[in-house]
Scaffold this active site. Structure first.
Site, PDB file in Angstrom:
ATOM      1  N   SER A  40      44.268  59.633  74.381  1.00  0.00           N
ATOM      2  CA  SER A  40      44.575  58.221  74.672  1.00  0.00           C
ATOM      3  C   SER A  40      45.718  57.641  73.857  1.00  0.00           C
ATOM      4  CB  SER A  40      43.332  57.369  74.460  1.00  0.00           C
ATOM      5  OG  SER A  40      42.471  57.576  75.546  1.00  0.00           O
TER       6      SER A  40
ATOM      7  N   LYS B  94      48.597  56.535  75.873  1.00  0.00           N
ATOM      8  CA  LYS B  94      48.604  55.267  76.623  1.00  0.00           C
ATOM      9  C   LYS B  94      49.637  54.284  76.070  1.00  0.00           C
ATOM     10  CE  LYS B  94      43.699  55.862  77.803  1.00  0.00           C
ATOM     11  NZ  LYS B  94      42.310  55.465  77.462  1.00  0.00           N
TER      12      LYS B  94
ATOM     13  N   TYR C 169      47.350  60.775  85.136  1.00  0.00           N
ATOM     14  CA  TYR C 169      46.592  60.318  83.961  1.00  0.00           C
ATOM     15  C   TYR C 169      46.060  61.511  83.139  1.00  0.00           C
ATOM     16  CZ  TYR C 169      42.854  58.380  81.161  1.00  0.00           C
ATOM     17  OH  TYR C 169      42.034  58.072  80.098  1.00  0.00           O
TER      18      TYR C 169
ATOM     19  N   TYR D  13      39.256  50.609  71.248  1.00  0.00           N
ATOM     20  CA  TYR D  13      38.127  50.262  72.118  1.00  0.00           C
ATOM     21  C   TYR D  13      37.242  49.211  71.460  1.00  0.00           C
ATOM     22  CZ  TYR D  13      39.992  54.577  73.938  1.00  0.00           C
ATOM     23  OH  TYR D  13      40.839  55.531  74.388  1.00  0.00           O
TER      24      TYR D  13
ATOM     25  N   VAL E 221      40.608  60.682  71.835  1.00  0.00           N
ATOM     26  CA  VAL E 221      39.412  61.509  71.596  1.00  0.00           C
ATOM     27  C   VAL E 221      39.742  62.920  71.102  1.00  0.00           C
ATOM     28  CG1 VAL E 221      37.800  60.261  73.112  1.00  0.00           C
ATOM     29  CG2 VAL E 221      39.157  62.151  74.035  1.00  0.00           C
TER      30      VAL E 221
HETATM   31  N1  GLU Z   1      41.479  61.673  78.528  1.00  0.00           N
HETATM   32  C1  GLU Z   1      40.398  60.915  77.924  1.00  0.00           C
HETATM   33  C2  GLU Z   1      39.518  60.344  78.999  1.00  0.00           C
HETATM   34  O1  GLU Z   1      40.026  59.800  79.919  1.00  0.00           O
HETATM   35  C3  GLU Z   1      40.976  59.857  77.066  1.00  0.00           C
HETATM   36  C4  GLU Z   1      39.956  59.098  76.262  1.00  0.00           C
HETATM   37  C5  GLU Z   1      40.420  58.856  74.849  1.00  0.00           C
HETATM   38  O2  GLU Z   1      41.233  59.568  74.298  1.00  0.00           O
HETATM   39  O3  GLU Z   1      39.884  57.897  74.266  1.00  0.00           O
HETATM   40  O4  GLU Z   1      38.328  60.419  78.974  1.00  0.00           O
END
Ligand code: GLU
Length: 307
Positions: free
Chosen positions: A63, A66, A190, A242, A260
Site C-alpha cells: 500500500s 498508493k 491495483y 488506516y 502490509v
Molecule cells: N495489496 C494489499 C491489499 O489490497 C494492500 C494492503 C496494504 O498494504 O495495506 O490487500
C-alpha cells in the site's frame, strides 16, 4: 546532525524487537518473507543517504504504492479526483466495505483499498492495463533515479488469486458507477502496483519529492507543485495508517504510509524521506518494529511536523 550515529541509536532501540508482529499471510507470497528482516534508509533533501540493516534488499511495498499512484492520478485528472474519492480518515481497516454503502460507493480516502482501486481506475481510463503499469513503473524509476525497480509478478499473481475482498470492493463501487473500466482490468492494475518491489533506499529516494517541496532531490525539477506535495503529506498523516493513523501521528509525528509488506515511508518536510522495512505487522496491519524505529528516529532527531 550526525544521522549515521542516530541510525545506530535507532538500531539499538529496536534490536530487542526485531521479528515482532505477524507477517501478512492473506497474500500467500508475502507469508514466505523472513520476519527477522529489518532495514532503514534516510535520504536528505541534499541527496545524502544513510542506511542500516537490510536497507538494500527489495520488498513488496504494497500500500505504500498508493502514495505514488495518487500523485500520478492528481497529475492526470487534477482536483476532479475528489468527486470520486474523499479525503477524510476512515477509522476502519484497510479492506473494510461497510462505509461504502452509506457513502454511495465513494471511498473515504485514496489510501484505503477502495480508494486506491478508484485511483487505479482513473489511471487505467483510456489505456490497457499494461500501458498503465508501464507508466507507474517509469514514474517510480524516474523519481527514484533507479532503473532497476520492478514489479514482482509472483506477488501480483498471489494477490490476484486471493483478492476476494478487493474484488468485492471493486464490484460494489462499479454498481455505483464509481469504477469506469472492467473490474478485472482495474483490479489487475491495483494488484500489480501493490506488487512493486523496492528497497528502503529506493523507496526513500522515490518519496523525497514530498520532503522537498515537490522537487526531485538535489535538483530543480518539479514532480508536483509545493502545494500538492503538502496536501499529499496531509493525507499521509491523516489516512496513511488506516484506523491507526491517529496513533502513528501521536507516536511519530510525521506523515507516513504503511503497507502490509511491512514497509513504511515517512516524510520529514524540508529535511528527508525515510523508509523502514520490518515484515511483522501489528493488529492494524502496520509494521510493528518499523513504527517503533520511526518513533525512535523522530525522538532522536527532533523531527516532527508539530513543532
Ligand atoms: N495489496 C494489499 C491489499 O489490497 C494492500 C494492503 C496494504 O498494504 O495495506 O490487500
Amino acid at each position: 546532525m550526525n544521522l549515521e550515529a542516530i541510525l545506530d541509536g535507532v538500531r539499538a532501540d529496536v534490536s530487542g524487537h526485531i521479528g515482532e508482529g505477524k507477517v501478512a499471510d492473506y497474500i500467500p507470497a508475502l507469508a514466505k518473507v523472513d520476519p527477522s528482516k529489518f532495514g532503514m534508509a534516510i535520504v536528505t533533501v541534499d541527496g545524502d543517504a544513510f542506511t542500516i540493516g537490510d536497507a538494500a534488499e527489495p520488498f513488496s511495498i504494497q500500500s505504500v504504492s498508493k502514495v505514488f499512484t495518487l500523485t500520478l492520478a492528481l497529475g492526470r485528472v487534477g482536483e476532479g479526483l475528489w468527486k470520486r474519492v474523499g479525503r477524510e480518515p476512515s477509522g476502519t481497516p484497510f479492506n473494510s466495505i461497510v462505509q461504502l454503502e452509506q457513502e454511495h460507493g465513494i471511498p473515504r480516502n485514496p489510501f484505503i483499498n477502495a480508494g486506491a482501486i478508484v485511483v487505479a481506475d482513473t489511471l487505467l481510463s483510456g489505456h490497457e492495463p499494461r500501458e498503465t503499469l508501464g507508466e507507474v513503473l517509469s514514474f517510480m524509476r524516474h523519481i527514484s533515479g533507479d532503473e532497476g525497480i520492478v514489479i514482482d509478478r509472483e506477488v501480483a499473481r498471489s494477490e490476484q488469486q486471493t483478492g476476494f475482498r478487493n474484488a468485492a470492493l471493486a464490484n460494489y463501487m462499479f454498481s455505483f458507477s464509481n469504477i469506469h473500466n472492467p473490474v478485472e482490468k482495474t483490479l489487475g492494475v491495483y494488484f500489480h502496483q501493490c506488487a512493486l518491489s523496492l528497497s528502503c533506499i529506493q523507496l526513500a529516494k522515490a518519496g523525497l519529492f514530498l520532503a522537498n517541496n515537490g522537487k526531485l532531490g538535489g535538483s530543480n525539477h518539479s514532480v508536483v507543485s509545493a502545494e500538492r506535495a503538502r496536501r499529499i503529506n496531509a493525507l499521509m498523516l491523516t489516512c496513511g495508517h488506516y484506523d491507526a493513523s491517529g496513533d502513528f501521528a501521536f507516536r511519530v509525528g510525521l506523515p507516513g504510509k504503511s503497507g502490509v509488506g511491512g514497509g513504511i515511508l515517512a516524510i520529514a518536510p524540508g529535511r528527508a524521506a525515510i523508509a523502514v522495512w520490518s515484515p511483522g505487522l501489528n493488529a492494524n496491519g502496520n509494521s510493528a518494529t518499523g513504527t517503533r524505529a520511526l518513533e525512535s528516529l523522530a525522538r532522536r532527531t527532533g523531527w516532527s511536523i508539530f513543532g
